[in-house]
Write an enzyme that holds these catalytic residues in place. Sequence first.
Site, PDB file in Angstrom:
ATOM      1  N   SER A  22      -0.031   0.457  -5.786  1.00 22.30           N
ATOM      2  CA  SER A  22       0.366  -0.943  -5.949  1.00 22.30           C
ATOM      3  C   SER A  22       0.637  -1.651  -4.626  1.00 22.30           C
ATOM      4  O   SER A  22       0.796  -2.873  -4.614  1.00 22.30           O
ATOM      5  CB  SER A  22       1.608  -1.030  -6.841  1.00 22.30           C
ATOM      6  OG  SER A  22       2.693  -0.339  -6.261  1.00 22.30           O
ATOM      7  N   LYS A  43       9.780  -4.842 -10.922  1.00 23.64           N
ATOM      8  CA  LYS A  43       9.410  -5.423  -9.634  1.00 23.64           C
ATOM      9  C   LYS A  43       9.860  -6.876  -9.517  1.00 23.64           C
ATOM     10  O   LYS A  43      10.337  -7.314  -8.463  1.00 23.64           O
ATOM     11  CB  LYS A  43       7.898  -5.305  -9.438  1.00 23.64           C
ATOM     12  CG  LYS A  43       7.430  -3.867  -9.229  1.00 23.64           C
ATOM     13  CD  LYS A  43       5.925  -3.771  -9.127  1.00 23.64           C
ATOM     14  CE  LYS A  43       5.482  -2.316  -8.909  1.00 23.64           C
ATOM     15  NZ  LYS A  43       4.020  -2.160  -8.832  1.00 23.64           N
TER      16      LYS A  43
END
Length: 813
Positions: free
Chosen positions: A687, A730
């Site tokens: 990511s 996140k």
Amino acid sequence: MPGRPDTREYPPVLRGPLLPLRDIIVFPHMVVPLFVGRDRSVAALEAAMKKEKTIVVAAQRQARVNNPSSKDIHAMGTMGTIVQLLRLPDETVKVLIEGKRRARILRYLPGEEFFQVEYEVIEETVASSVETDALVREVRSTFEHYLKLNRQIPPEMLATVEGIDDPSRLADTIVVHLTSIKLEDRQGILELLDPVARLERLYQLMQGEIEIMQVEKRIRTRVKKQMERSQKEYYLNEQMQAIQRELGDKDEFRAELVDLEKKIKTKPAISKEALEKSRRELKKLQMMSPMSAEATVIRNYLDWISILPWGKKTQESFDLVRAEQILEEDHYGLDKIKERIIEHLAVQALSKKLTGPILCFVGPPGTGKTSLARSVARATGREFVRQSLGGVRDEAEIRGHRRTYIGAMPGKIIQSLKKAGTDNPVFLLDEIDKMSSDFRGDPASALLEVLDPEQNHVFNDHYMDLDYDLSDVLFITTANSLSGIPLPLQDRMEIIELSSYTEFEKLNIALRYLCPRQKEKCGLVDREVSLTEGAIRTLINHYTREAGVRNLEREIASILRKIARKAARGELDGAVRVTGRDVPQYLGVPKHRVNRKERDDQVGLANGLAVTGVGGELLQVEVSVVQGTGKLMRTGRMGEVMQEASEAALTYVRSRASRLGLDEGFQKERDIHIHFPEGAVPKDGPSAGITTAVCIVSALTGEKVRADLAMTGEITLRGRVLPVGGIKEKLLAAHRGRMATVMIPAENRKDLHEVPTRILSAMEIILVDHMDQVLAHALSAGPVADRFSEARQTVVYREGRMISPDSAPPSGI
């Protein structure tokens, strides 16, 4: 072993080596084996072997002295001859010495390797007389009596003694075999030079030993009779009990069988199979002796059949309003799980029969999975049982052991039902992802039957060997991660994920539940003690780093304990109000820092987003370009997947070199160093791909990256941005870090409905599907950003609403 008599004449003074002995005395006329290990003693033996093999042996006064001097050795010893010497593998020496004559040490000669002495040989003479002959006969007779009491001496020794007429040799031969007399008494006999006096002393010692052995024999006989009497009484008592049982008096065993049969028959819903099997086992038990091992096994088996709750159920509550109130009282948030429980109650209230669902709560530690299961039991009115599966590696823990094994018992499933007392409890299988397997079997495979609604109505435990219906049990399992649960087992469960708590949720949980509970535990309920929201936020951000609230509760408890200590001492004047500034006074300096955005835009520095075991984190990426040979350096404990993502990012940059304004061979003369700070923490995953690519472009072109922007997404070689996981965590981390804008992959748009509305309203969220869009938004104003300006037409959510007109917002936003 007796030796041969020595009739040689010796000079008045002789010289030779001396061998000191620890706990043994060598007498004349005897051959004695010795094991020698001290260096000086071995040297003395070697010196004797070089000459006439003659050596003087004398006993030490203290056996524990390892390095004796002349004062530590008796003056009277024995002159002997070395018959055999053998070196052993452990560097010790085995020597066979034959004693010849008594020897008195006159003086020690100088020498450091071994003892060298001057000595004289003692001449022994005895005149024959009637008194001496009578003493010899008496000693022989006493020794014969001693042999009868001491079975350790071989009987052949008596014949040897009968053949010795010399009083001196007779005394020396007998004293060697008196193993129980002390070393000092042996030395005293050695020092007696008159053979007649020696025989008299030996006679006294033997008489004393005989008296002691006779007393010991009487004690042994008395103890033996007492043991025989006890055994006789036990045997008679057993006979008496057998007679009483035959007469029908005190027939406890028969009464126990009747009680077992009555218990089993009174079970209203016991299966026909169980009833038939219990009758067969009872019939078999009636024909057995109650003291036999097999009878005990059958009796325990029937006890288990009689004690299980066959068909017994708790009356379940279908009051949906009350259930909602209980779930709200016990837990803050967790709306999805609460909704699922209410759905279950509603369906069961309408259908009256529902195969128990298998729920699996998956989430980080401390998020309330176990306590939620207890609340489910309270809301439904069922009994609650919990079984921890952490570290379980034996299939028999689930299914039980077969009755052929000693100490066999049912598995944990049957044992827990016995503990619950009903057939429809809420059964919590805790830490299902912590199971393992070995040569004893795989417990996860055994759970396939337990957690399958199509099979568990005929669950078969190895010990019970009967089908038991588990279909009414509400099974709930918990896990921290799905990676530890086999796929077939996951397929049998309804997975409900619990994400980490937001700061707002932790604040409410602390104020509503944790603070009141800890105040009660610390005895501060009646006192005006409170923690402000600022104090709770300080604890959340600077003293804990976790997905759940366990450490937060510990820190709150620590503060309240310190206040309770002051209260116990009478140091509290009035109300106590703990603010954020007061927290360091109670807990010391902050333990953690919150990753915040940089103040200014910088070159080669970008904000990424990651998910850890304690929730989401801001993850900075740094790239530096230096003169070199085209190497790519990576530091910061990057995992294999993350390293591959950085290589893909660099390849993308090289493929777009012309549009980025870079020379075609720019990488040949430059080294690129990619670093992830906090190098002690392992990092992995794809990511950070787009973040790394942005940093590389910034470092190569000199254009700055926006400091108020965070991003996450996987990059491909063609620049496509692929979806990643953990979007909710996140975005929560970006909100904590006060980020104004977050870029996420466009395919992650579906995950935005899980994010709280207050978080979405506080940030601008840009959905991207290509790296050109990422560069257009991430770089500050400059030539490169201008080249990609047409890519800025992306889907944007600002204040929780869609800005781009050509797309519909995701559900829930």
